[in-house]
Design a protein around this motif. Structure first.
Motif, short mmCIF file in Angstrom:
data_model
loop_
_atom_site.label_atom_id
_atom_site.label_comp_id
_atom_site.label_asym_id
_atom_site.label_seq_id
_atom_site.Cartn_x
_atom_site.Cartn_y
_atom_site.Cartn_z
N CYS A 43 0.86 -1.19 0.00
CA CYS A 43 0.00 0.00 0.00
C CYS A 43 0.89 1.24 0.00
N PRO A 44 0.34 2.43 -0.22
CA PRO A 44 1.17 3.64 -0.26
C PRO A 44 2.04 3.84 0.97
N ASP A 45 1.53 3.48 2.17
CA ASP A 45 2.33 3.65 3.39
C ASP A 45 3.50 2.69 3.46
N CYS A 46 3.43 1.58 2.74
CA CYS A 46 4.48 0.56 2.79
C CYS A 46 5.37 0.58 1.56
N GLN A 47 5.15 1.51 0.65
CA GLN A 47 5.96 1.58 -0.56
C GLN A 47 7.22 2.42 -0.32
N ARG A 48 8.33 1.94 -0.83
CA ARG A 48 9.59 2.67 -0.74
C ARG A 48 10.17 2.80 -2.14
N PRO A 49 9.99 3.97 -2.78
CA PRO A 49 10.49 4.15 -4.15
C PRO A 49 12.02 4.06 -4.20
N THR A 50 12.53 3.38 -5.22
CA THR A 50 13.97 3.27 -5.45
C THR A 50 14.24 3.48 -6.93
N PRO A 51 15.49 3.67 -7.33
CA PRO A 51 15.79 3.86 -8.76
C PRO A 51 15.38 2.69 -9.64
N VAL A 52 15.24 1.49 -9.05
CA VAL A 52 14.89 0.32 -9.84
C VAL A 52 13.44 -0.11 -9.66
N GLY A 53 12.64 0.70 -9.00
CA GLY A 53 11.25 0.35 -8.77
C GLY A 53 10.87 0.50 -7.31
N VAL A 54 9.66 0.04 -7.00
CA VAL A 54 9.14 0.17 -5.64
C VAL A 54 9.47 -1.08 -4.83
N LEU A 55 9.94 -0.87 -3.62
CA LEU A 55 10.15 -1.95 -2.67
C LEU A 55 9.16 -1.81 -1.52
N CYS A 56 8.85 -2.93 -0.89
CA CYS A 56 8.03 -2.85 0.32
C CYS A 56 8.95 -2.51 1.49
N VAL A 57 8.38 -2.11 2.60
CA VAL A 57 9.17 -1.66 3.74
C VAL A 57 10.05 -2.79 4.29
N ASP A 58 9.56 -4.04 4.24
CA ASP A 58 10.34 -5.15 4.76
C ASP A 58 11.56 -5.43 3.90
N CYS A 59 11.39 -5.39 2.58
CA CYS A 59 12.53 -5.62 1.69
C CYS A 59 13.54 -4.49 1.78
N GLU A 60 13.05 -3.27 1.97
CA GLU A 60 13.97 -2.15 2.11
C GLU A 60 14.85 -2.34 3.36
N ARG A 61 14.23 -2.78 4.46
CA ARG A 61 15.00 -3.01 5.68
C ARG A 61 15.99 -4.16 5.50
N GLU A 62 15.55 -5.19 4.80
CA GLU A 62 16.42 -6.33 4.56
C GLU A 62 17.64 -5.92 3.74
N LEU A 63 17.41 -5.12 2.70
CA LEU A 63 18.52 -4.66 1.88
C LEU A 63 19.45 -3.75 2.67
N SER A 64 18.88 -2.91 3.53
CA SER A 64 19.71 -2.01 4.34
C SER A 64 20.61 -2.81 5.27
N ARG A 65 20.07 -3.88 5.86
CA ARG A 65 20.87 -4.73 6.73
C ARG A 65 21.98 -5.42 5.94
N GLU A 66 21.65 -5.89 4.73
CA GLU A 66 22.66 -6.57 3.92
C GLU A 66 23.78 -5.60 3.52
N GLN A 67 23.40 -4.38 3.15
CA GLN A 67 24.40 -3.39 2.76
C GLN A 67 25.27 -3.00 3.94
N ALA A 68 24.65 -2.85 5.13
CA ALA A 68 25.41 -2.50 6.32
C ALA A 68 26.39 -3.60 6.70
N SER A 69 25.99 -4.85 6.46
CA SER A 69 26.84 -5.97 6.85
C SER A 69 28.08 -6.09 5.97
N THR A 70 28.02 -5.50 4.77
CA THR A 70 29.18 -5.56 3.87
C THR A 70 29.95 -4.24 3.81
N ARG A 71 29.51 -3.25 4.60
CA ARG A 71 30.16 -1.95 4.59
C ARG A 71 31.55 -2.06 5.21
#
Length: 305
Positions: free
Chosen positions: A42-70
């Motif tokens: 839904c609009p409250d759970c959408q997170r726009p990105t350069p490659v399309g819309v992500l849901c809030v859960d996938c955005e958090r998952e990607l953020s954790r993955e990126q932080a783990s490789t920083r």
């Protein structure tokens, strides 16, 4: 191949024949789907990105993955290309305080200088005296050393750990002065000032860092030796403050390395970074408590005379 659920059970998956609804808000129909997990959002759970819309859960998952490789610095903290702001700030504070000494020497020095006979009643002087200097040459030499060593250590240790090592070294220097001063001698009433205790602590920290990281350490060892020779051969230099800062700076940095959590393949690096921060905070706290305990013991000894 089964698609990962990202925290949802099979019961949460809507019937493909029914209207698509947001898993987080089942009362909202949404035809926009996450590009990663393909669930409606839904609009409250959408997170726009350069490659399309992500849901809030996938955005958090990607953020954790990126932080783990920083990339991480030598102590497990975040590493970036930020300018050495703490080093700039410390130099700026020292210069400002020196200007204050020039404009109002009686006020600034009387409130900030460290002297063993009154240190317990003016405990802030264990730190403030590290920002006072006895002349422009004294200030210039200390600030040059802080500039050279600080830039390197701030990026290697991280700004918080670097700040802690410096301030604890200043405290350690004045604690040593207090402990070694004879209550019945002139040293008990002699004022001490200068950033040298903190700078010597950074010298020791740089030596420990280079040794642990397999880098060249002979130059910093020579620098420490030369400064110790100057300390013990030129009169009116507080060798106690220099040695106190050197020893405590080395001890805190070595403790941070020795107790640093070790990363293993597949480990959660964010969790390791948080664990590392807690452990290193405990090391700094232990060093501070040790100084306080030694000060209390010395004070009780003096009062019993």
């Amino acid at each position: 191949m089964e698609r990962p659920s990202y925290g949802y059970s099979a019961e949460d998956t809507p019937d493909p024949q029914a209207q698509p609804v947001c898993p987080r808000h089942p009362d909202r129909v949404s035809y926009v789907r996450c590009k990663r997990c393909e669930r409606p959002a839904c609009p409250d759970c959408q997170r726009p990105t350069p490659v399309g819309v992500l849901c809030v859960d996938c955005e958090r998952e990607l953020s954790r993955e990126q932080a783990s490789t920083r990339p991480r610095n030598a102590m497990g903290g975040g590493m970036g290309n930020r300018p050495p702001y703490v080093t700039y700030t410390l130099i700026g504070l020292n210069v400002l305080v020196y200007l204050g000494q020039m404009l109002a020497p009686q006020i600034v020095e009387q409130l900030g200088i460290f002297a063993p006979f009154r240190a317990v009643f003016m405990p802030w002087t264990f730190f403030t005296a590290g920002f006072l200097h006895g002349g422009i040459l004294h200030l210039a030499l200390n600030m040059y050393a802080l500039w050279i060593v600080g830039q390197y250590l701030e990026r290697t240790l991280g700004l918080v750990r670097f700040s802690a090592v410096y301030l604890v070294s200043v405290l350690g220097g004045h604690t040593a002065v207090y402990l070694l001063a004879d209550p019945l001698g002139q040293a008990w009433y002699t004022g001490t000032l200068g950033a040298s205790g903190g700078v010597f602590g950074l010298f020791a920290a740089m030596f420990i860092v280079n040794r642990r990281m397999g880098r060249q350490s002979a130059q910093i060892l020579v620098l420490i030796a030369l400064n110790l020779v100057i300390t013990f051969t030129i009169p009116n230099i507080s060798w106690q403050g220099h040695l106190g800062g050197l020893v405590l700076g080395a001890a805190v940095t070595a403790g941070m390395f020795a107790l640093r959590p070790k990363a293993t393949p597949g480990a959660d690096r964010q969790a390791l970074a948080r664990h590392s921060a807690l452990v290193h905070s405990a090391v700094v706290a232990a060093a501070t408590v040790l100084c306080v305990v030694l000060i209390v013991v010395k004070t009780l000894t003096v009062m019993s005379l």
